[in-house]
Write a protein that holds these residues in place. Structure first.
Motif, PDB file in Angstrom:
ATOM      1  N   ARG A 103       3.804   6.627  -4.015  1.00  0.00           N
ATOM      2  CA  ARG A 103       4.960   6.700  -4.902  1.00  0.00           C
ATOM      3  C   ARG A 103       6.212   7.165  -4.141  1.00  0.00           C
ATOM      4  O   ARG A 103       7.295   6.634  -4.316  1.00  0.00           O
ATOM      5  N   ARG A 104       6.056   8.168  -3.273  1.00  0.00           N
ATOM      6  CA  ARG A 104       7.207   8.655  -2.506  1.00  0.00           C
ATOM      7  C   ARG A 104       7.711   7.586  -1.543  1.00  0.00           C
ATOM      8  O   ARG A 104       8.920   7.384  -1.388  1.00  0.00           O
ATOM      9  N   GLU A 105       6.783   6.864  -0.884  1.00  0.00           N
ATOM     10  CA  GLU A 105       7.201   5.811   0.040  1.00  0.00           C
ATOM     11  C   GLU A 105       7.913   4.686  -0.694  1.00  0.00           C
ATOM     12  O   GLU A 105       8.897   4.124  -0.194  1.00  0.00           O
ATOM     13  N   ARG A 106       7.440   4.366  -1.896  1.00  0.00           N
ATOM     14  CA  ARG A 106       8.152   3.354  -2.689  1.00  0.00           C
ATOM     15  C   ARG A 106       9.565   3.822  -3.008  1.00  0.00           C
ATOM     16  O   ARG A 106      10.527   3.056  -2.909  1.00  0.00           O
ATOM     17  N   GLN A 107       9.700   5.097  -3.381  1.00  0.00           N
ATOM     18  CA  GLN A 107      11.022   5.646  -3.696  1.00  0.00           C
ATOM     19  C   GLN A 107      11.948   5.543  -2.489  1.00  0.00           C
ATOM     20  O   GLN A 107      13.119   5.155  -2.609  1.00  0.00           O
ATOM     21  N   ILE A 108      11.419   5.849  -1.306  1.00  0.00           N
ATOM     22  CA  ILE A 108      12.243   5.786  -0.097  1.00  0.00           C
ATOM     23  C   ILE A 108      12.578   4.338   0.247  1.00  0.00           C
ATOM     24  O   ILE A 108      13.711   4.024   0.651  1.00  0.00           O
ATOM     25  N   ALA A 109      11.625   3.421   0.059  1.00  0.00           N
ATOM     26  CA  ALA A 109      11.905   2.008   0.312  1.00  0.00           C
ATOM     27  C   ALA A 109      13.042   1.507  -0.575  1.00  0.00           C
ATOM     28  O   ALA A 109      13.918   0.735  -0.128  1.00  0.00           O
ATOM     29  N   GLU A 110      13.070   1.954  -1.821  1.00  0.00           N
ATOM     30  CA  GLU A 110      14.145   1.528  -2.726  1.00  0.00           C
ATOM     31  C   GLU A 110      15.491   2.106  -2.285  1.00  0.00           C
ATOM     32  O   GLU A 110      16.536   1.447  -2.396  1.00  0.00           O
ATOM     33  N   LEU A 111      15.488   3.339  -1.770  1.00  0.00           N
ATOM     34  CA  LEU A 111      16.735   3.921  -1.282  1.00  0.00           C
ATOM     35  C   LEU A 111      17.210   3.216  -0.011  1.00  0.00           C
ATOM     36  O   LEU A 111      18.421   3.062   0.202  1.00  0.00           O
ATOM     37  N   VAL A 112      16.274   2.784   0.813  1.00  0.00           N
ATOM     38  CA  VAL A 112      16.654   1.964   1.968  1.00  0.00           C
ATOM     39  C   VAL A 112      17.307   0.676   1.481  1.00  0.00           C
ATOM     40  O   VAL A 112      18.330   0.216   2.030  1.00  0.00           O
ATOM     41  N   ALA A 113      16.730   0.066   0.451  1.00  0.00           N
ATOM     42  CA  ALA A 113      17.309  -1.154  -0.109  1.00  0.00           C
ATOM     43  C   ALA A 113      18.697  -0.902  -0.691  1.00  0.00           C
ATOM     44  O   ALA A 113      19.535  -1.814  -0.742  1.00  0.00           O
ATOM     45  N   ASP A 114      18.962   0.327  -1.127  1.00  0.00           N
ATOM     46  CA  ASP A 114      20.300   0.681  -1.634  1.00  0.00           C
ATOM     47  C   ASP A 114      21.294   0.935  -0.515  1.00  0.00           C
ATOM     48  O   ASP A 114      22.466   1.222  -0.777  1.00  0.00           O
ATOM     49  N   LEU A 134       3.546  -1.811   6.374  1.00  0.00           N
ATOM     50  CA  LEU A 134       3.928  -3.158   5.969  1.00  0.00           C
ATOM     51  C   LEU A 134       3.968  -4.136   7.141  1.00  0.00           C
ATOM     52  O   LEU A 134       4.198  -5.337   6.930  1.00  0.00           O
ATOM     53  N   GLY A 135       3.795  -3.625   8.356  1.00  0.00           N
ATOM     54  CA  GLY A 135       3.851  -4.497   9.515  1.00  0.00           C
ATOM     55  C   GLY A 135       5.239  -5.065   9.749  1.00  0.00           C
ATOM     56  O   GLY A 135       5.393  -6.211  10.212  1.00  0.00           O
ATOM     57  N   LEU A 136       6.265  -4.265   9.443  1.00  0.00           N
ATOM     58  CA  LEU A 136       7.657  -4.711   9.587  1.00  0.00           C
ATOM     59  C   LEU A 136       8.270  -4.096  10.838  1.00  0.00           C
ATOM     60  O   LEU A 136       7.737  -3.142  11.415  1.00  0.00           O
ATOM     61  N   ASP A 137       9.456  -4.629  11.203  1.00  0.00           N
ATOM     62  CA  ASP A 137      10.084  -4.210  12.455  1.00  0.00           C
ATOM     63  C   ASP A 137      11.321  -3.345  12.257  1.00  0.00           C
ATOM     64  O   ASP A 137      11.688  -2.588  13.160  1.00  0.00           O
ATOM     65  N   ASN A 138      12.011  -3.466  11.118  1.00  0.00           N
ATOM     66  CA  ASN A 138      13.276  -2.750  10.974  1.00  0.00           C
ATOM     67  C   ASN A 138      13.572  -2.467   9.504  1.00  0.00           C
ATOM     68  O   ASN A 138      12.890  -2.947   8.595  1.00  0.00           O
ATOM     69  N   ARG A 139      14.634  -1.664   9.294  1.00  0.00           N
ATOM     70  CA  ARG A 139      15.017  -1.228   7.947  1.00  0.00           C
ATOM     71  C   ARG A 139      15.450  -2.407   7.083  1.00  0.00           C
ATOM     72  O   ARG A 139      15.242  -2.402   5.868  1.00  0.00           O
ATOM     73  N   SER A 140      16.085  -3.415   7.688  1.00  0.00           N
ATOM     74  CA  SER A 140      16.533  -4.572   6.906  1.00  0.00           C
ATOM     75  C   SER A 140      15.353  -5.276   6.258  1.00  0.00           C
ATOM     76  O   SER A 140      15.435  -5.737   5.108  1.00  0.00           O
ATOM     77  N   GLN A 141      14.249  -5.341   6.987  1.00  0.00           N
ATOM     78  CA  GLN A 141      13.064  -5.968   6.419  1.00  0.00           C
ATOM     79  C   GLN A 141      12.482  -5.121   5.281  1.00  0.00           C
ATOM     80  O   GLN A 141      11.982  -5.658   4.285  1.00  0.00           O
ATOM     81  N   ILE A 142      12.528  -3.793   5.430  1.00  0.00           N
ATOM     82  CA  ILE A 142      12.105  -2.921   4.318  1.00  0.00           C
ATOM     83  C   ILE A 142      12.960  -3.197   3.087  1.00  0.00           C
ATOM     84  O   ILE A 142      12.459  -3.327   1.961  1.00  0.00           O
ATOM     85  N   ALA A 143      14.282  -3.292   3.287  1.00  0.00           N
ATOM     86  CA  ALA A 143      15.197  -3.514   2.172  1.00  0.00           C
ATOM     87  C   ALA A 143      14.877  -4.828   1.465  1.00  0.00           C
ATOM     88  O   ALA A 143      14.848  -4.900   0.221  1.00  0.00           O
ATOM     89  N   ALA A 144      14.654  -5.896   2.247  1.00  0.00           N
ATOM     90  CA  ALA A 144      14.347  -7.187   1.641  1.00  0.00           C
ATOM     91  C   ALA A 144      13.024  -7.137   0.890  1.00  0.00           C
ATOM     92  O   ALA A 144      12.890  -7.669  -0.227  1.00  0.00           O
ATOM     93  N   TRP A 145      12.003  -6.485   1.486  1.00  0.00           N
ATOM     94  CA  TRP A 145      10.686  -6.367   0.858  1.00  0.00           C
ATOM     95  C   TRP A 145      10.791  -5.607  -0.471  1.00  0.00           C
ATOM     96  O   TRP A 145      10.216  -6.016  -1.486  1.00  0.00           O
ATOM     97  N   PRO A 182       0.813  -1.233   0.000  1.00  0.00           N
ATOM     98  CA  PRO A 182       0.000   0.000   0.000  1.00  0.00           C
ATOM     99  C   PRO A 182       0.835   1.267   0.000  1.00  0.00           C
ATOM    100  O   PRO A 182       0.377   2.304   0.469  1.00  0.00           O
ATOM    101  N   LEU A 183       2.072   1.223  -0.492  1.00  0.00           N
ATOM    102  CA  LEU A 183       2.933   2.396  -0.415  1.00  0.00           C
ATOM    103  C   LEU A 183       2.555   3.423  -1.467  1.00  0.00           C
ATOM    104  O   LEU A 183       2.179   3.076  -2.593  1.00  0.00           O
TER     105      LEU A 183
END
Length: 771
Positions: free
Chosen positions: A703-714, A743-754, A700-701
């Motif tokens: 567009r901006r949240e998706r962009q930030i999630a991708e930068l977290v993954a970077d 997303l019901g996640l706990d930390n940045r690593s989980q955001i990166a994996a997602w 449910p992100l």
């Protein structure tokens, strides 16, 4: 400046290298994280535009909806400001809504940076527009360049200082780079010290440095400095705490005095141009006994060598322009008010002749070329019309010019601007003649496209009696066509058919047997198709296409193709409907006709859905929605067009289901326009269908949240994300927290994996067969 269009926005290409200004650029970017309006201020020639352009270029990746450049130096009418901004953004609107409302609606949900370059002469209008847009669009930011603040609440001001002038400074670097480009010289150590003193002498103003560097083609550096010193002492300019406008004028004045008398005279006369111009325009506007036509190419080259003129190469054609500061100086040197009026009139006459040629040659094989030509000349056409409006004695010629541009207004995306000029000119008290009544029915034609049917009636009532009294058959044919188009818009199809037949008859009896007759046929075909009489509609279209092909005409033909698509949809031949819609699209692409894209993409989607290609239909609807968004009012608010689109959507959803429909629609929505048109025209294969097994959804992100999630993954930290996206660190932190909650996640690593699982797979690398 050559404008380069990209999915990420529109920015002018840099025509020469840029001197660093690293600290200034960093500060401006920092201010854009703190405020939504940043104004880059400073005197003329100090480098505001180049600094803003470099900042805008560096920030493109930070704005998902692009960075867009709007050049305002050539605009003089504040009432056209919103239109010029809309034009730069690719927005059209066929309704009567104020253009600032259209802009606000378009920008409402977008994360976009708009750069307004050279605002000082339109400061009040810029302030009002920017203030309204900032209130309406929370993700929207503005970077402005101006010699004065806009005084909008929340504005942050950054003043560009002149370049430093000691040692190997930015000013010295600029001088060396420009002189090397002009003359190829390599400076000695002593000459570097001379250049440093020269940069100090002109107070580090970049334009003054460039003018001085241009002299090194013919003069030693020391000679340039000595004579610059002499000139400044004569003018009484002070070295310390200098009034820099005086310094700038002294530098330009010195450059002017080093020009030959013929070069000085041409410089002054060229000041009547705005935007870019070619050598043909120079000859027609500037030549006389004192400046013979044969001498002009060499004089233009000489002014370009001295950096007075900037040279641009557009598709192999040389065009030239003056910087605003240089143009203003030349205008002061043009002589008396009578002299200025004479050359402004010659400028107007040149562009009137160009418009008349365009009008005469439009019905032929070169429509796309003419559209490009007039788009290049748009700023000068505006200037010519503005001159006519300012001078009562010139308003008749203004009407003639505005009327001759009718196909530019109606076919090339300048509908609202055409109404603006025609309405203002028609408010003047002018004697009735063919120029006046032509302008009246042209204005009525544009009013039909706007949906302002009461204005159509008023305008036609004014011109019809004069046309009948003078027996003007061509004008009578056009009046019947416009009246028929208005009747069709009201839903009176029998009146539309009657008036369309009258228009066709009048044109065949001695009126306009080209585009006038073709438009009459388009009216008849549309009226028949809407009435459900597919056979008669197709018969008219077939006759019209044959006549268009004989003339090499494509614009009216593409309309007839669209009418044929509607007629074939009515009688159930969906293959034929799709073929006609694609034929229309092929030419609309050449003309850059976004309105034509939109209606034909809708028709193609309807035919495709009826053929059972639900996934493709959904993609086409996504593409069409992308184009309709640029008009402010999808399907013009037409119940018939809206109902057809809704039927197409229901058909596609019924086959695909909601999730697959949405995925296919979004795939079309995300394509850039060139790729989208290639897809619609079967010029590229579709992307693989999105199956349930593929990790496609970013819901449910936002567009901006998706962009930030991708930068977290970077692997970027919050501070780095903030710098990358030109937002505050606190804002970045807030986005990350919302992503975790959604997303019901706990930390940045989980955001990166997602996020990594949802990224498109990178193409495989080519195997290395080397040793």
């Amino acid at each position: 400046m050559r404008i380069v269009a990209r999915r990420a926005g529109v920015l002018p290409a840099e025509v020469s290298s840029f001197v660093d200004r690293h600290r200034e650029r960093g500060r401006i970017k920092q201010l854009l994280t703190e405020a939504r309006l940043v104004t880059v201020a400073g005197i003329g020639g100090v480098g505001k535009t180049r600094t803003a352009l470099r900042v805008a270029t560096e920030l493109r990746r930070s704005f998902p909806d692009g960075v867009w450049w709007v050049e305002l130096s050539a605009l003089r009418d504040p009432e056209l400001l919103a239109y010029v901004v809309a034009e730069a953004l690719g927005i059209g609107d066929a309704t009567l809504r104020p253009m600032d409302e259209v802009l606000a609606g378009f920008l409402g949900g977008k994360q976009l940076l708009l750069v307004l370059d050279t605002c000082e002469h339109l400061a009040e209008a810029c302030a009002a527009l920017v203030d309204g847009l900032l209130r309406a669009a929370p993700g929207f930011r503005v970077l402005a360049t101006s010699r004065q603040p806009l005084k909008v609440p929340g504005e942050r001001l950054f003043t560009v200082s002149p370049l430093a002038g000691t040692g190997l400074s930015d000013g010295v670097e600029l001088f060396v780079e420009r002189s090397r480009a002009i003359s190829g010289i390599v400076l000695s150590d002593e000459e570097y010290r001379v250049v440093a003193r020269l940069c100090q002498r002109v107070d580090g103003i970049p334009l003054a440095i460039e003018l001085a560097a241009a002299r090194t083609r013919a003069l030693p550096v020391q000679y340039v400095l000595d004579h610059l010193d002499d000139r400044f002492r004569m003018l009484g300019a002070m070295r310390a705490g200098v009034a820099r406008h005086q310094t700038m004028r002294a530098a330009i004045n010195w450059s002017y005095e080093l020009c030959s008398p013929s070069e000085q005279l041409l410089w002054a006369r060229l000041s009547v141009f705005v935007g870019a111009f070619d050598l043909t325009a120079v000859a027609e506007v500037c030549a006389d006994d004192r400046l013979p036509p044969a001498e002009l190419p060499a004089l233009v080259t000489a002014l370009a060598d001295k950096s007075i003129l900037l040279h641009e190469d557009r598709s192999g054609e040389s065009r030239y322009r003056l910087l605003d500061t240089i143009r203003a100086y030349g205008r002061d040197r043009l002589g008396t008010e009578e002299d200025r009026t004479e050359y402004l009139r010659r400028h107007r006459d040149h562009y009137l002749r160009l418009a008349q040629r365009f009008d005469a040659e439009w019905c032929g094989p070169h429509q796309a070329r003419w559209r490009d030509r007039l788009t290049d000349e748009h700023a000068n056409l505006r200037a010519a019309l503005d001159f006519c409006l300012r001078n009562p004695a010139e308003r008749h010629q203004g009407l003639e010019l505005a009327g001759a541009l009718r196909y530019y207004w109606i076919a090339c995306g300048a509908l609202r601007e055409g109404r603006h000029y025609l309405d203002r000119l028609l408010d003047c008290d002018l004697a009735p003649d063919p120029t006046l009544w032509t302008a009246q029915w042209v204005c009525a034609w544009l009013a039909v496209a706007n949906g302002e049917l009461a204005a159509v009636d008023t305008l036609l009532a004014r011109c019809r009696p004069e046309v009948e009294r003078h027996g003007d058959v061509e004008a009578a044919g056009w009046i019947a066509y416009v009246a028929g188009a208005a009747a069709m818009a009201r839903g009176d199809l029998s009146a539309a058919v009657e008036l369309g037949e009258r228009s066709a008859t009048l044109h065949q009896q001695g009126g306009d047997t080209g585009t006038g007759l073709f438009n009459a046929w388009c009216l008849l075909a549309m009226a028949f198709a809407l009435a459900g009489d597919a056979a008669r509609a197709i018969a008219v279209c077939d006759e019209g296409r044959a006549a268009c092909d004989a003339r090499g005409e494509r614009w009216a033909r593409s309309h007839l193709d669209y009418m044929s698509a509607l007629a074939e949809l009515t009688r159930g031949d969906f293959d034929a409907a799709a073929a006609y819609a694609r034929d229309a699209l092929r030419f609309k692409r050449l003309l850059g006709d976004n309105l034509g894209f939109a209606v034909n993409l809708d028709a193609l989607a309807s035919a495709t859905a009826a053929q059972g290609q639900a996934d493709r239909a959904a993609r086409l609807l996504g593409i069409a929605h992308q184009v309709w968004q640029t008009f402010g009012l999808p399907q013009f608010g037409s119940p018939d067009l809206r109902a057809a689109r809704q039927l197409c959507e229901r058909q596609a959803r019924a086959v695909l289901g909601d999730a697959a429909y949405r995925a296919a629609f979004d795939a079309g929505l995300e394509l850039d326009l060139d790729s989208a048109l290639r897809y619609a025209l079967d010029e590229q294969p579709p992307k693989p269908p999105q199956t349930a097994e593929q990790p496609l959804s970013w819901a449910p992100l936002t567009r901006r949240e998706r962009q930030i999630a991708e930068l977290v993954a970077d692997g970027l930290a919050n501070k780095q994300i903030a710098e990358q996206l030109v937002i505050s660190t606190r804002t970045a932190e807030g986005h990350v927290e919302r992503i975790l909650v959604k997303l019901g996640l706990d930390n940045r690593s989980q955001i990166a994996a997602w996020a990594t699982r949802r990224r498109k797979p990178k193409p495989p690398t080519e195997p290395n067969h080397g040793s």
